[in-house]
Enzyme design. Structure first.
Site, PDB file in Angstrom:
ATOM      1  N   HIS A 259     -53.405  11.589 -57.699  1.00  0.00           N
ATOM      2  CA  HIS A 259     -52.273  11.601 -56.768  1.00  0.00           C
ATOM      3  C   HIS A 259     -52.701  11.392 -55.313  1.00  0.00           C
ATOM      4  O   HIS A 259     -51.841  11.266 -54.440  1.00  0.00           O
ATOM      5  CB  HIS A 259     -51.492  12.918 -56.894  1.00  0.00           C
TER       6      HIS A 259
ATOM      7  N   HIS B 255     -52.152  10.458 -49.563  1.00  0.00           N
ATOM      8  CA  HIS B 255     -51.616  11.446 -50.502  1.00  0.00           C
ATOM      9  C   HIS B 255     -50.296  10.898 -51.046  1.00  0.00           C
ATOM     10  O   HIS B 255     -49.300  10.834 -50.338  1.00  0.00           O
ATOM     11  CB  HIS B 255     -51.393  12.782 -49.787  1.00  0.00           C
TER      12      HIS B 255
END
Length: 159
Positions: free
Chosen positions: A64, A79
């Protein structure tokens, strides 16, 4: 005086989307700049790329997020989404190898947007310089819509 001649560096959009101010990100770690300074992109794409040339230092186990160390010493974090670590990797596919040198625009992560959004997760993507104390000045490029790997989103100078 010699600081006047410091080189300008740029970061490219790591994904298609709309630029938004970090203060609007619905996560205090990002909105209050606890993890670094930069921008966020309300992403509309499914491929996330390297925003500059550098070493792909870390790809998080859950895919992620990823971090890079650039040749100028800047440490960059991308992110993907808010709280997406909770998906434990579901909907994320690694396209690059951690520890390798990559060029700006190199695909790093591919996502399954439908799956992630169906599970209720936001795909707002912070792009941060995590060692922002090493940055002399940073300017967010004034643009609303950005194209992955093509549009400049941040201009900065190192100290």
């Amino acid at each position: 005086m010699f600081g006047l001649f410091k080189k300008n560096y740029e970061l490219l959009a790591p994904v298609n989307g709309e630029i938004m101010d970090l203060s609007l990100v619905p996560d205090a770690v990002f909105s209050e700049k606890m993890a670094g300074d930069g921008i966020a992109i309300n992403s509309t794409g499914g491929i996330f790329v390297a925003p500059a040339d550098g070493n792909l230092t870390v790809i998080f186990k859950t895919n992620h997020a990823f971090a890079m160390t650039l040749k100028n010493g800047a440490e960059v974090l991308i992110h993907i989404g808010i709280d997406t670590v909770e998906l434990n990797g579901e909907g994320f596919e690694r396209l690059a190898t951690e520890g390798t040198d990559v060029k700006a625009g190199t695909p790093i992560i591919k996502i399954n947007r439908k799956l992630i959004e169906a599970k209720g997760f936001s795909l707002i993507t912070p792009l941060l310089i995590t060692n922002s104390d090493s940055v002399k000045e940073m300017t967010v490029i004034k643009k609303t819509s950005v194209e992955v790997g093509k549009d400049k989103v941040i201009s900065y100078k190192m100290k």
